[in-house]
Design a protein around this motif. Structure first.
Motif, PDB file in Angstrom:
ATOM      1  N   UNK A  55     -29.538  17.732  94.772  1.00  8.03           N
ATOM      2  CA  UNK A  55     -30.750  17.824  93.945  1.00  8.03           C
ATOM      3  C   UNK A  55     -32.007  17.728  94.810  1.00  8.03           C
ATOM      4  N   UNK A  56     -31.920  17.011  95.929  1.00 11.31           N
ATOM      5  CA  UNK A  56     -33.082  16.915  96.823  1.00 11.31           C
ATOM      6  C   UNK A  56     -33.414  18.292  97.414  1.00 11.31           C
ATOM      7  N   UNK A  59     -35.169  20.287  94.808  1.00 10.28           N
ATOM      8  CA  UNK A  59     -36.579  19.922  94.658  1.00 10.28           C
ATOM      9  C   UNK A  59     -37.426  20.506  95.781  1.00 10.28           C
ATOM     10  N   UNK A  60     -36.886  20.506  96.998  1.00 13.82           N
ATOM     11  CA  UNK A  60     -37.617  21.107  98.118  1.00 13.82           C
ATOM     12  C   UNK A  60     -37.787  22.605  97.880  1.00 13.82           C
ATOM     13  N   UNK A  61     -36.765  23.266  97.335  1.00 19.39           N
ATOM     14  CA  UNK A  61     -36.874  24.694  97.041  1.00 19.39           C
ATOM     15  C   UNK A  61     -37.932  24.952  95.972  1.00 19.39           C
ATOM     16  N   UNK A  62     -38.009  24.092  94.966  1.00 23.73           N
ATOM     17  CA  UNK A  62     -39.025  24.250  93.928  1.00 23.73           C
ATOM     18  C   UNK A  62     -40.414  24.033  94.507  1.00 23.73           C
ATOM     19  N   UNK A 112     -40.499  12.815  96.481  1.00 23.25           N
ATOM     20  CA  UNK A 112     -39.781  14.090  96.582  1.00 23.25           C
ATOM     21  C   UNK A 112     -39.889  14.678  97.980  1.00 23.25           C
ATOM     22  N   UNK A 113     -40.835  14.202  98.762  1.00 23.01           N
ATOM     23  CA  UNK A 113     -41.054  14.756 100.090  1.00 23.01           C
ATOM     24  C   UNK A 113     -40.394  13.945 101.195  1.00 23.01           C
ATOM     25  N   UNK A 114     -39.743  12.840 100.852  1.00 29.72           N
ATOM     26  CA  UNK A 114     -39.086  12.051 101.899  1.00 29.72           C
ATOM     27  C   UNK A 114     -37.693  12.603 102.168  1.00 29.72           C
TER      28      UNK A 114
END
Length: 116
Positions: A55-56, A59-62, A112-114
């Protein structure tokens, strides 16, 4: 009204024909089963190909898509710069960048950025 009905019927027949042609062309036999199996450098797969998706990474792709879409929004502003006065362009870009910065802050606040 009559023409729309005729065109709809012709379209339905055309789509049915194309769908059946596609099914006929893309028929897969048991011989094609090996081609559809996962391949890892000549070895059989070590793990199942149906592992859970991170899922991480999603989120990076989004996040990437959001920042990629910003270019689609900025480019038309550059193209219409001659027809708008500069204060309008500055206001539009300022509002857009504020929304983008608020989104970045929200992503940072929710970790979300870690990468840990």
């Amino acid at each position: 009204m009559y023409n729309i009905l005729i065109y709809s019927i012709i379209l339905m027949f055309l789509l049915t024909f194309l769908l059946s042609l596609l099914m006929f062309i893309s028929y897969k036999s048991m011989k094609d089963r090996e081609k559809s199996s996962p391949f890892e450098c000549g070895f059989n797969p070590f793990e199942s190909s149906r592992i859970p998706f991170s899922s991480h990474f999603f989120l990076i792709a989004v996040i990437f898509l959001i920042f990629d879409v910003e270019l689609v929004i900025i480019m038309p502003v550059i193209l219409v710069m001659n027809s708008l006065n500069m204060t309008d362009i500055y206001i539009i870009m300022f509002i857009f960048l504020v929304i983008l910065t608020l989104g970045l802050y929200h992503e940072w606040y929710n970790n979300m950025l870690s990468w840990v």
